[in-house]
Every structure is written in structure tokens, then in C-alpha cells.
Design an enzyme around this catalytic site. Sequence first.
Site, PDB file in Angstrom:
ATOM      1  N   HIS A 371     -71.659  85.025  38.686  1.00 22.17           N
ATOM      2  CA  HIS A 371     -72.358  86.315  38.540  1.00 22.17           C
ATOM      3  C   HIS A 371     -73.124  86.476  37.249  1.00 22.17           C
ATOM      4  CE1 HIS A 371     -71.082  88.780  41.991  1.00 22.17           C
ATOM      5  NE2 HIS A 371     -70.050  87.946  42.025  1.00 22.17           N
ATOM      6  N   LYS A 562     -77.472 102.473  35.412  1.00 20.45           N
ATOM      7  CA  LYS A 562     -76.739 101.205  35.426  1.00 20.45           C
ATOM      8  C   LYS A 562     -75.862 101.183  34.181  1.00 20.45           C
ATOM      9  CE  LYS A 562     -80.792  99.014  35.504  1.00 20.45           C
ATOM     10  NZ  LYS A 562     -80.592  97.978  36.496  1.00 20.45           N
ATOM     11  N   ARG A 563     -74.954 100.223  34.090  1.00 21.70           N
ATOM     12  CA  ARG A 563     -74.174 100.099  32.868  1.00 21.70           C
ATOM     13  C   ARG A 563     -75.111  99.945  31.662  1.00 21.70           C
ATOM     14  NH1 ARG A 563     -68.356  99.683  33.166  1.00 21.70           N
ATOM     15  NH2 ARG A 563     -68.561  99.208  30.971  1.00 21.70           N
ATOM     16  N   LYS A 568     -80.072  94.951  29.516  1.00 18.69           N
ATOM     17  CA  LYS A 568     -80.705  95.827  30.513  1.00 18.69           C
ATOM     18  C   LYS A 568     -81.803  96.697  29.888  1.00 18.69           C
ATOM     19  CE  LYS A 568     -76.582  96.035  33.528  1.00 18.69           C
ATOM     20  NZ  LYS A 568     -77.039  95.786  34.918  1.00 18.69           N
ATOM     21  N   THR A 670     -78.228  95.095  41.919  1.00 17.13           N
ATOM     22  CA  THR A 670     -78.149  95.657  43.271  1.00 17.13           C
ATOM     23  C   THR A 670     -78.670  97.092  43.254  1.00 17.13           C
ATOM     24  OG1 THR A 670     -75.837  96.190  42.814  1.00 17.13           O
ATOM     25  CG2 THR A 670     -76.262  94.249  44.163  1.00 17.13           C
ATOM     26  N   LYS A 674     -80.890  99.506  46.036  1.00 23.93           N
ATOM     27  CA  LYS A 674     -80.569 100.869  46.488  1.00 23.93           C
ATOM     28  C   LYS A 674     -81.762 101.794  46.280  1.00 23.93           C
ATOM     29  CE  LYS A 674     -75.932  99.989  44.707  1.00 23.93           C
ATOM     30  NZ  LYS A 674     -75.111 100.245  43.504  1.00 23.93           N
TER      31      LYS A 674
END
Length: 828
Positions: A371, A562-563, A568, A670, A674
Site C-alpha cells: 500500500h 483525507k488524512r 498529500k 480512493t 468517491k
Amino acid sequence: MANLHLQNLPMAESGSAGTSVEDWKKAFLWNLYYVLGRFPETASLNDKYLALAHSVRERLLDRWVKTSETYYRKKARTACYLSAEFLLGPHLGNNLLNLGAYDEAKQAMEELGFNFEDLLDQEEEPGLGNGGLGRLAACYVDSMATLEIPAVGHGIRYEFGIFDQVIRDGWQVEIADKWLRLGNPWEIPRPEIAMTVGLGGHTEHYTDENGRYRVRWIPQRLVKGIAHDTPILGFRVNTANMLRLWRAEAVNSFDFQSFNTGDYYGAVEEKVGSETISKVLYPNDSGLEGKQLRLEQQYFLVSCALQDMMRITLQTAPDPSHFHEKYAVQLNDTHPAVAVAELMRLLVDEYGMDWEPAWEVTRRTMGYTNHTLLPEALEKWPIGLFESVLPRHLEIIFEINRRFIDEVRARYPGDDERVRRLSLIDETGGRSIRMAHLACVGSHAINGVATLHSELLKHEVLRDFNDMWPEKFFNVTNGVTPRRFLMLTNPGLTKLVSDAIGDGWTRDLDKLRLLEAKADELAFRDAWRSVKRQCREAFAAEILKKTGITTDPASLFDVQVKRFHEYKRQHLNVLHIITLYHRLKRDPHCDAPARTVVFAGKAAPGYMMAKLIIKLIHAVADIVNNDRAIAGRLRVAFVPDYNVKNSQRIFPGADLSEQISTAGKEASGTGNMKFAMNGALTIGTLDGANVEIRDAVGAENFFLFGMTVDEVQRRLAECYRPYEHYRSDEELKEAIDAIADGAFSNGDRELFRPIVDNLLGTDPYMVLADYRSYIDCQDKVGRAWREPERWTRASILNVARIGQFTSDRAIGDYCRDIWHINPVKVAE
Ligand SMILES: *Cc1c(COP(=O)(O)O)cnc(C)c1O
């Protein structure tokens, strides 16, 4: 309320199968009375939620029992998904949707005088995961049931899941997640399904009665794992699979020896110690927690799951050499990788198999999903720590490694460097075990979670394994369940789509493609815009409720949820906000459309930089939202406590999906799927599944910016100097100076210094290098939003072409390429 009186209660029967409005009313009242011991007039909201949940549960159990009976009778080959995390989200609405009884139950509750939304809202989030990895596991159990695949998920029943996030003065504060406080109607405890798990101690070597060399592990501690089962119903099928979560308990509640000598507290101590194993989820997303307790959790899960599988295998197979025929085990990252050693221990030590056939069984059983490419997230356990918890497993890993190294030497004579790179043991610094290497060696299949990620695995992180065993490598691009993330969350869009193209898409998401023909119809676009507008209105109401910030539902809703992690790049988004703000201040007539920028997400409690970025967002929001001069043109909101439940109120209202990680860092993502499924356009880098989403929806319907993986690597090799970007880009300099000068911190120049220093110093995620490209791309977004027909068409096409990102497709890939498992129909 007339029919709520006790004399109207159906005392004798609950009517446990029907799903008509009358059936739901009956079942509800029966459960309220007989399960909860309440009468309607005094029942609390939670009592009512529980009564409805138990009514649904009866209907699940009916299917569940039939499902397990079918699997048992057919001796079905079974997929076992091993995951330290399952981020499930609330069950009630999803189960009603999958049962095909959502509208009937809603009507029944309304006819009884209750607000159905309030009942759904009463359910606590079972937050047994951190983020994407745990949510993936939850989407996969949903899809396995929907595709009628014999499957079990094994996980840990954490007493405290991921913390609840509250914001105080702009800072994240973590609150313990007491999700079980009001009871959990979805689980069935199975005190009779209990596994004994050893920890610590030493090993003894002996010769058995047949003269064979054997090893016996004498653990220092024993812990009991108790199964807690949750039924997982497929969508409009009779299959209800099982999610089996293990809770740790002391083998003996009291040590009577200590008790009798008067050491009461000493006697309780062991019990408390054992139970800490399943006490709390470690709140790190994509990061390492090298604690002994974490290793104990991992082993606890693996040992319970494998012992359980062995027990079931031996019910029908003559001996454990058939294990791999009965089970395909999938390792969700390396968290359960110790399964390789545990299965070897069971086969060799407990069942007396020889090493080679046991190894054959093990390799044919296991599949490993990687992952992450982030070096800090590749799990390693120091040898000393590992030995103190799992002395026998360390011996087994050494033996696996010895044989593996022999194989490497035979293949690559004299290549000591390669041996060093491939070894399961990292000899640099203190010696440690590379769990990814253990998983690779012990599995027959290794996969990444998006095409780009799988390629990077093969050619970088796991290159030497790919050289040796190219046939082991696969890609399975992640997916998300359209049941929860479209049908349940976005009934407005669901209805519009079904009215236009029928509801075949709910079983086969590729059929969404029929929408392409509608994208050019003006009336359909109008209807689409009006649904999206309603979704924004609902989202705006939610933002107001959670933050007190008013937003304009006519504005562009630009969303990053998101986290929090530097890779990110939420701080890149912040730099855009500040840049827009400065432009609006300079020229109130500039042509930027009104925007609402929304953030949500948790930071790991020990991740200082991530927490400071959350504080920065609040600080910027404070200034921007209260600046009269730009009133209404720009709003910033941070929605607290991002989780599955709250996310369902976010995706439908988004117009723009922020997927802006540094290329090469996000394995798949992911959230990106969505959003697109709900008609948001993506602004994103060529990272993870963004690449495939862009290919699918069309480059003209996706806002691409930023460096590619190759460019990132080249820039790093050339010695990246972020300061050059700061010096040469006027707007960037202005944005960073504002942060540094205290423009968002009442003149305090220290508060955000770590962020400024990080960006101007090393900027490890190359925020500054992508800044200009991002800003220019956001300008394109602004211009596109100004053309509603064009925007709406792109939004429709995003949904029309998102079919391949259903988790049903992903599970189909696993079944075909890795597990070799076929569906088994369960009769009515
Ligand atoms: C989907 C999801 C994630 C993963 O989001 P990414 O943007 O892919 O990181 C994390 N948390 C929750 C609650 C989710 O639903």
C-alpha cells in the site's frame, strides 16, 4: 401515534423475514419490547435506533445462516481478507439499501412518527481504521458479498477506534472513541470460538517419537482471542458474509494463586494486561509505530485468524496439507505479514509437517498487497523486540531467510550486494526484520493498488523481487463501493441517473456509460445542475452546523478531505487560498468566481507538522472569512472529525476534488474515486489512481497539473532548491511572506515558522516546485466554472465513465488473478 400503544404490540411474533412497511412496524415494536424492554412512550432515540437495527439484523441473520450452510455444504473455497483495520462506517442505512428495503423502513418509521434521519444518525461510527487502507477493506467485504464470493474478513475488535477529532482554537484535540458505549447491535459475540495466543517465552528443541527434530514454543504469556462476528450483506443478493473481529481476553480472569496469597491487585493485573492488546487502534496513517504492543496486536490477529481457518479446514480435509485449497489469504499491507511465519509454525510445529511441503502450502495460500512507497511506512521490527514477543517466529524467519538466500546465491552467484538488498534482515544499524520482504517471499502473488504504483513497486521498491519472480507481480487498482458512496450518500443523483438510464448500473457500474448520451441534452444538464445545487445546499447547511461558517451554495465547492500528511500537500492548497485572497484584495474586480474551500481530515496525534497545517488552515480561514473587503468571494471551512459517516455528507456537495499529492507518493487514493462518482471534477497530479481516472474520464474533463514521477526524481537528483521558486515567483513569495510575517497569526512570526522553514529549506514534498503549475491550473478551473454548460457536461462524463472504479471490479480482479475463487450462489 395511535398504533404505538402497548395493546397493539404483536406480542407473539416478530415476523423476521418480511420487508413491507407493516413488517417493519411490527418488527420494530417487537424488538423495542422484547429485546430492549421498552415501551414507545418512554423509549429514547437510542432505544429506537436499536429496535430498528435489531429488526434489520434479524433479516440479515436469516441470510447469514443460509449463506454459511451453503458454503459448508459446498465445501466452498474461501477468500480470507486479513486486515488490521476495517473502517466500516454506519451499518443501518447500508444494510437497508442492500436489503432492498430502505424506502419501506423509512416509511414505517415515519408512520410511527419518528424522523428516520435521526435514527440513522444515532449510529456511532465503528472507526476501526485510520483512512484509505481500512476503508478499502470495508469496501472489499461489501463487494465480496455482493459478488457472492465465499469470503471472511478477519480483524481486531478495538475497544477504542480512531480518535474523535475536535477543534479548539484552531488546533486538533483528540478525544477517545467510545464507540461501544451504547451497545453494538450488529455484532454477535462467539465466546465459544476462542483461540489461545502465545506471547514471549522461549523455545525447546527435541526429538519426537519418530526420531524427528522438532521445536516446541513455551510462551511466557497466553491470551485468549474471542470472535465477534458482524454479518456483511451483499447488494440485493442472499449472500451475507462474515466479518470476524477478535477481542483479547485473559485466559483466566484471576490468577488464583496470587488471589489466595492476598495479592488481589496482582491477580487482576494479568487480566488487564491481556486485554490491552485489542484496546486501541494505533492512530498512524502511512506511518510506523514500532511499539511492542503494536506487534502483539498484529500477531494476535494473525494467530486467531489462522487457527480459526485451520480448525475449519480440518472439519472437511483429512490433514492441513490441504489448507491452501480451502483458503486464499490476502494480506492487507504488511500489518498481518507475520502470518507467513505463523502458518509455518502451525504446519510444522503443531501439525508435524516437513518444512518443504509446509512452505509450499504457505506460499500457495498467501497474497500480499503493498500500500505504500513511503520509506517511513515500510514496516521493520528490531530483532531484539521481535524475539522477545515471538521467539519461535524469529527462528522460523531466520530459516525462511537462510533458504531464500541460498536460492538468491544460486541464481546470482557472487552478487553479495543483491543478497544484502533482498535479505529479510536489514543489517544496517540495529538489525531488523523487513516485513515487506517476508510477505514477498511467503506469497505467490504481490500486488500494488494502482497501475502507476504497481510499476513503481516492480521497478523500484521491490525491483529485486521482480527480477527473481516477475510472475508473482500483479496490479489491482483499488475501487470503492457505489452502494455506500453513491446510492446511499447521494439519493438525488441516484434517482436522476436511474430515471435517465434505468437502474441496471446499480448491479453493473459500467452501465453508467449510458449517461454519455445524456451529457449533450440541455434538459438533462439542467436537471443535473439542479441536483448538484441541492447537494451543495445540504453541504452548506452541514458546514454551518459543524463550524458556524456560512457559505454560498452558488459558489464553487472546492474540497480536500483525507488524512493530513505532508505528501498529500494540504499546504499547497493553502498557498492557493492565500494567493487568491491577495488577488481579491488587490483587485476586487478580478474575474475569479466565488469559491468555498473545504478541508477535513485527522492528523496522527504525534505528527506535529500535520497538526500545524490544520492550525494554519484555521488561521487563514479566520482572516479570509472575516475580511469584509472580499465578502462572499472566498470562504474557507474546516469540517471537524472526518470519518466515513461525515464523509457521506461531503462527497455529494463537492464540485472540485483536490488530489494534489507529490507524484509517486500516493499509492492509489480512493477519495479521488468517491468524488468523481458524485460528479466532482478532479484537480490532480499524475499520481496513484488519478492517472487511471484521467484516462477513463478524458483528459478534457480533468484538471492536470504538476511534475510527473520522472520529473520529481530528476529534480531531486539535480539537488532541488525550493528557495529559487520563492525568489522568482512574486505571488508565491507574497503568500509565504504573509505566513512568515504573522499575517494569519496576529503578527506572531514564530507560530508557523516550522512550515515556512520546511518549505524554504528542504521542501521534501516539492510544494514550491508545483506551486505555479497548480495556481495556473486553478485559474483554468475558475474559467471552466464560469461556463456552466461545459462544466456540467464534464461532471456528467465523470460519472458516466467512473464504472471501473467500483470495488466490484477490484474484487473481480483478485478472484480471477490471485485467489482463483468463483461465486457461490445462496438460494432464497
Ligand atoms: C475514502 C476515505 C479515505 C481515503 O481518502 P484518500 O483521499 O484516498 O486518502 C480516508 N478516510 C475516510 C473516512 C474515507 O472515507
